[in-house]
Design a protein around this motif. Structure first.
Motif, PDB file in Angstrom:
ATOM      1  N   PHE A   1       8.736 -42.582 -14.719  1.00  0.00           N
ATOM      2  CA  PHE A   1       9.825 -41.719 -14.271  1.00  0.00           C
ATOM      3  C   PHE A   1      11.193 -42.358 -14.474  1.00  0.00           C
ATOM      4  CE2 PHE A   1       6.293 -39.764 -11.992  1.00  0.00           C
ATOM      5  CZ  PHE A   1       6.565 -38.416 -12.182  1.00  0.00           C
ATOM      6  N   LYS A   2      11.275 -43.675 -14.447  1.00  0.00           N
ATOM      7  CA  LYS A   2      12.569 -44.328 -14.610  1.00  0.00           C
ATOM      8  C   LYS A   2      12.974 -44.458 -16.071  1.00  0.00           C
ATOM      9  CE  LYS A   2      14.953 -48.713 -13.790  1.00  0.00           C
ATOM     10  NZ  LYS A   2      14.849 -50.084 -13.253  1.00  0.00           N
ATOM     11  N   ASN A   3      12.029 -44.801 -16.933  1.00  0.00           N
ATOM     12  CA  ASN A   3      12.366 -45.101 -18.324  1.00  0.00           C
ATOM     13  C   ASN A   3      11.993 -44.000 -19.313  1.00  0.00           C
ATOM     14  OD1 ASN A   3      11.333 -48.135 -17.171  1.00  0.00           O
ATOM     15  ND2 ASN A   3      13.365 -47.996 -18.036  1.00  0.00           N
ATOM     16  N   LEU A   4      10.835 -43.373 -19.130  1.00  0.00           N
ATOM     17  CA  LEU A   4      10.343 -42.428 -20.135  1.00  0.00           C
ATOM     18  C   LEU A   4      10.699 -40.975 -19.839  1.00  0.00           C
ATOM     19  CD1 LEU A   4       6.818 -43.868 -21.015  1.00  0.00           C
ATOM     20  CD2 LEU A   4       9.009 -44.235 -22.164  1.00  0.00           C
ATOM     21  N   PHE A   5      10.755 -40.607 -18.575  1.00  0.00           N
ATOM     22  CA  PHE A   5      11.012 -39.195 -18.251  1.00  0.00           C
ATOM     23  C   PHE A   5      12.380 -38.717 -18.744  1.00  0.00           C
ATOM     24  CE2 PHE A   5      12.553 -35.879 -15.323  1.00  0.00           C
ATOM     25  CZ  PHE A   5      11.606 -34.899 -15.592  1.00  0.00           C
ATOM     26  N   PRO A   6      13.475 -39.490 -18.557  1.00  0.00           N
ATOM     27  CA  PRO A   6      14.782 -38.996 -19.032  1.00  0.00           C
ATOM     28  C   PRO A   6      14.833 -38.776 -20.540  1.00  0.00           C
ATOM     29  CG  PRO A   6      15.058 -40.795 -17.467  1.00  0.00           C
ATOM     30  CD  PRO A   6      13.606 -40.752 -17.803  1.00  0.00           C
ATOM     31  N   ILE A   7      14.319 -39.728 -21.318  1.00  0.00           N
ATOM     32  CA  ILE A   7      14.398 -39.573 -22.772  1.00  0.00           C
ATOM     33  C   ILE A   7      13.461 -38.470 -23.248  1.00  0.00           C
ATOM     34  CG2 ILE A   7      15.098 -41.964 -23.133  1.00  0.00           C
ATOM     35  CD1 ILE A   7      12.233 -42.584 -23.964  1.00  0.00           C
ATOM     36  N   THR A   8      12.336 -38.295 -22.582  1.00  0.00           N
ATOM     37  CA  THR A   8      11.417 -37.205 -22.950  1.00  0.00           C
ATOM     38  C   THR A   8      12.062 -35.856 -22.673  1.00  0.00           C
ATOM     39  OG1 THR A   8       9.514 -38.621 -22.438  1.00  0.00           O
ATOM     40  CG2 THR A   8       9.116 -36.259 -22.581  1.00  0.00           C
ATOM     41  N   LEU A   9      12.777 -35.764 -21.562  1.00  0.00           N
ATOM     42  CA  LEU A   9      13.464 -34.518 -21.222  1.00  0.00           C
ATOM     43  C   LEU A   9      14.539 -34.195 -22.256  1.00  0.00           C
ATOM     44  CD1 LEU A   9      13.859 -32.234 -19.188  1.00  0.00           C
ATOM     45  CD2 LEU A   9      15.468 -33.708 -17.956  1.00  0.00           C
TER      46      LEU A   9
ATOM     47  N   LEU B   1      21.720 -35.991 -28.771  1.00  0.00           N
ATOM     48  CA  LEU B   1      21.424 -37.161 -29.601  1.00  0.00           C
ATOM     49  C   LEU B   1      22.212 -38.374 -29.128  1.00  0.00           C
ATOM     50  CD1 LEU B   1      20.030 -38.428 -32.007  1.00  0.00           C
ATOM     51  CD2 LEU B   1      21.874 -37.568 -33.469  1.00  0.00           C
ATOM     52  N   LEU B   2      23.468 -38.194 -28.781  1.00  0.00           N
ATOM     53  CA  LEU B   2      24.274 -39.298 -28.258  1.00  0.00           C
ATOM     54  C   LEU B   2      23.702 -39.815 -26.945  1.00  0.00           C
ATOM     55  CD1 LEU B   2      27.899 -37.991 -28.988  1.00  0.00           C
ATOM     56  CD2 LEU B   2      26.650 -39.784 -30.194  1.00  0.00           C
ATOM     57  N   ALA B   3      23.249 -38.912 -26.076  1.00  0.00           N
ATOM     58  CA  ALA B   3      22.651 -39.321 -24.798  1.00  0.00           C
ATOM     59  C   ALA B   3      21.363 -40.096 -25.020  1.00  0.00           C
ATOM     60  CB  ALA B   3      22.380 -38.083 -23.941  1.00  0.00           C
ATOM     61  N   LEU B   4      20.576 -39.682 -26.011  1.00  0.00           N
ATOM     62  CA  LEU B   4      19.326 -40.379 -26.308  1.00  0.00           C
ATOM     63  C   LEU B   4      19.588 -41.805 -26.784  1.00  0.00           C
ATOM     64  CD1 LEU B   4      16.212 -39.890 -26.464  1.00  0.00           C
ATOM     65  CD2 LEU B   4      16.547 -39.461 -28.896  1.00  0.00           C
ATOM     66  N   VAL B   5      20.564 -41.957 -27.685  1.00  0.00           N
ATOM     67  CA  VAL B   5      20.906 -43.288 -28.189  1.00  0.00           C
ATOM     68  C   VAL B   5      21.419 -44.169 -27.060  1.00  0.00           C
ATOM     69  CG1 VAL B   5      22.431 -44.567 -29.738  1.00  0.00           C
ATOM     70  CG2 VAL B   5      21.375 -42.441 -30.507  1.00  0.00           C
ATOM     71  N   TYR B   6      22.253 -43.606 -26.191  1.00  0.00           N
ATOM     72  CA  TYR B   6      22.798 -44.379 -25.066  1.00  0.00           C
ATOM     73  C   TYR B   6      21.679 -44.853 -24.130  1.00  0.00           C
ATOM     74  CZ  TYR B   6      25.129 -45.392 -20.661  1.00  0.00           C
ATOM     75  OH  TYR B   6      25.544 -45.994 -19.502  1.00  0.00           O
TER      76      TYR B   6
ATOM     77  N   PHE C   1      14.391 -35.383 -33.583  1.00  0.00           N
ATOM     78  CA  PHE C   1      15.794 -35.004 -33.738  1.00  0.00           C
ATOM     79  C   PHE C   1      16.149 -34.812 -35.212  1.00  0.00           C
ATOM     80  CE2 PHE C   1      16.901 -35.863 -29.354  1.00  0.00           C
ATOM     81  CZ  PHE C   1      18.059 -35.106 -29.170  1.00  0.00           C
ATOM     82  N   LEU C   2      15.644 -35.718 -36.058  1.00  0.00           N
ATOM     83  CA  LEU C   2      15.909 -35.612 -37.489  1.00  0.00           C
ATOM     84  C   LEU C   2      15.363 -34.304 -38.043  1.00  0.00           C
ATOM     85  CD1 LEU C   2      16.950 -36.915 -40.099  1.00  0.00           C
ATOM     86  CD2 LEU C   2      14.692 -37.989 -40.355  1.00  0.00           C
ATOM     87  N   ASN C   3      14.179 -33.926 -37.597  1.00  0.00           N
ATOM     88  CA  ASN C   3      13.586 -32.662 -38.030  1.00  0.00           C
ATOM     89  C   ASN C   3      14.462 -31.490 -37.605  1.00  0.00           C
ATOM     90  OD1 ASN C   3      11.269 -30.949 -38.984  1.00  0.00           O
ATOM     91  ND2 ASN C   3      11.178 -30.424 -36.801  1.00  0.00           N
ATOM     92  N   SER C   4      14.998 -31.565 -36.391  1.00  0.00           N
ATOM     93  CA  SER C   4      15.862 -30.483 -35.897  1.00  0.00           C
ATOM     94  C   SER C   4      17.143 -30.393 -36.702  1.00  0.00           C
ATOM     95  CB  SER C   4      16.192 -30.721 -34.420  1.00  0.00           C
ATOM     96  OG  SER C   4      15.020 -30.769 -33.630  1.00  0.00           O
ATOM     97  N   LEU C   5      17.754 -31.545 -37.010  1.00  0.00           N
ATOM     98  CA  LEU C   5      19.015 -31.556 -37.747  1.00  0.00           C
ATOM     99  C   LEU C   5      18.822 -31.104 -39.198  1.00  0.00           C
ATOM    100  CD1 LEU C   5      20.532 -34.881 -36.367  1.00  0.00           C
ATOM    101  CD2 LEU C   5      21.235 -32.544 -35.814  1.00  0.00           C
TER     102      LEU C   5
ATOM    103  N   ALA D   1      14.639 -35.213 -25.445  1.00  0.00           N
ATOM    104  CA  ALA D   1      13.991 -34.839 -26.697  1.00  0.00           C
ATOM    105  C   ALA D   1      13.436 -33.422 -26.626  1.00  0.00           C
ATOM    106  CB  ALA D   1      12.878 -35.824 -27.022  1.00  0.00           C
ATOM    107  N   ALA D   2      12.899 -33.047 -25.452  1.00  0.00           N
ATOM    108  CA  ALA D   2      12.349 -31.696 -25.304  1.00  0.00           C
ATOM    109  C   ALA D   2      13.462 -30.646 -25.355  1.00  0.00           C
ATOM    110  CB  ALA D   2      11.584 -31.595 -23.989  1.00  0.00           C
TER     111      ALA D   2
END
Length: 340
Positions: A224-232, A258-263, A292-296, A234-235
């Protein structure tokens, strides 16, 4: 008749003598346990057997070595150091052993210690105990980050000239972790004690006592601390496949995500030192970056057909085709994680 009697004595004597002989005791090479269990107790019968054995003149002294972990302090991942507080003791169970700790106090080298302090020593003829507080080093493996397990090791050997020809360590099943031990951000896992021989050269071999205390992250906390935010994040980026022909809101949605994911990626990996290999977190992030690349790429191709060719039917087909790449990317990414 006499020959049969002699032959019978040859068979019986070793059997009767072996009950008190140290050589007949099957000593384990390693003992393991968990803080909430007393798994090492299965070896407690060895202590009673050792008290009955007789010292064999000329053989190395047998030091029952044990450790009682009292506390774990600061863990510095960048330097691979950690603070430990524990009791360490050795006990000579052979009553006829000429060892006398009151005459010559035993000394030990803590091989992976950066700085230690000994206090509260207890010295008896066949027993020595001391409290050890200090900073130790050990290589830390972050390949499973953010679910990593850190091995906090203590390695020691007797001070020269007490090499393996003079002293052999024997594991004491009374070794344990104190119930009060607490590590912020981690939970205690398996601990083990073991002995091994270490040779500096062909003529100088020492018996080492090694204790390993494993601390690991809580799986739920890491999830929940590390994986949930980035998964959300990406979804949310995949929503653009369900907003056909509305290119402006799709761009506004994708870019900040994308900027939020990199950060978040940079902030999360900042918890561990720079390593020369991919961690589990890096592999998961690779999947999200490819999504993300697929989306862009999909968005760029659709905009080209919409503006240049004004073919909206083609745009819809491209959107639908590129959407099918999502499960393919996820499955390929999972295979990459578990195979590599």
């Amino acid at each position: 008749m006499s020959a049969c009697l002699v032959f019978g004595l040859i068979l019986l004597v070793p059997v009767s003598a072996g009950e008190d002989s140290f050589a007949q005791i099957e000593e384990p090479d390693i003992m393991t346990g968990y803080p909430e269990e007393d798994a090492i107790d299965e070896h407690m019968h060895l202590r009673e057997q050792r008290t009955q054995q007789q010292y064999d003149d000329g053989s190395p002294s047998k030091y029952d070595a044990g450790i009682h972990l009292l506390g774990i302090g600061k863990i510095d991942k960048s330097e691979g150091t950690y603070e430990l507080d524990f009791w360490f003791w050795v006990n000579v169970n052979e009553e006829d052993d000429p060892t006398d700790f009151t005459a010559v106090k035993p000394e030990f080298d803590f091989m992976n210690a950066k700085k230690i302090e000994l206090s509260s020593e207890v010295i008896e003829p066949h027993y020595y105990e001391t409290r050890v507080q200090g900073t130790f080093r050990n290589a830390m493996d972050f390949s499973d980050f953010p679910f990593e397990k850190l091995n906090l090791q203590v390695t020691l050997e007797p001070v020269a000239p007490l090499d393996a020809q003079n002293v052999n360590f024997v594991l004491d099943p009374e070794s344990r972790i104190d119930p009060s031990v607490f590590v912020p951000g981690f939970q205690l896992g398996m601990f083990e004690i073991k002995t091994e021989e270490f040779a500096y050269d062909a003529d100088e071999t020492y018996d080492r006592f090694i204790a390993n205390f494993v601390v690991e992250r809580s799986p739920a906390g890491s999830l929940f601390k590390n994986l949930f935010p980035i998964t959300l994040i990406a979804a949310l980026s995949l929503i653009i496949f369900w907003i056909p022909e509305n290119f402006t809101p799709r761009i506004y949605l994708t870019a900040p995500l994308l900027l939020a994911l990199v950060y978040l990626h940079r902030a999360t990996v900042g918890e561990i030192p720079s390593v020369g290999y991919m961690t589990l977190f890096d592999k998961i992030m690779t999947i999200y970056y490819v999504l993300f690349l697929n989306s862009l790429v999909s968005l760029g191709i659709q905009m080209r057909y919409h503006v240049t060719h004004e073919n909206d039917e083609k745009v819809k087909r491209i959107n639908k085709i590129m959407r099918y790449f999502i499960p393919v990317i996820v499955v390929a990414g999972l295979l990459f994680i578990f195979v590599s």
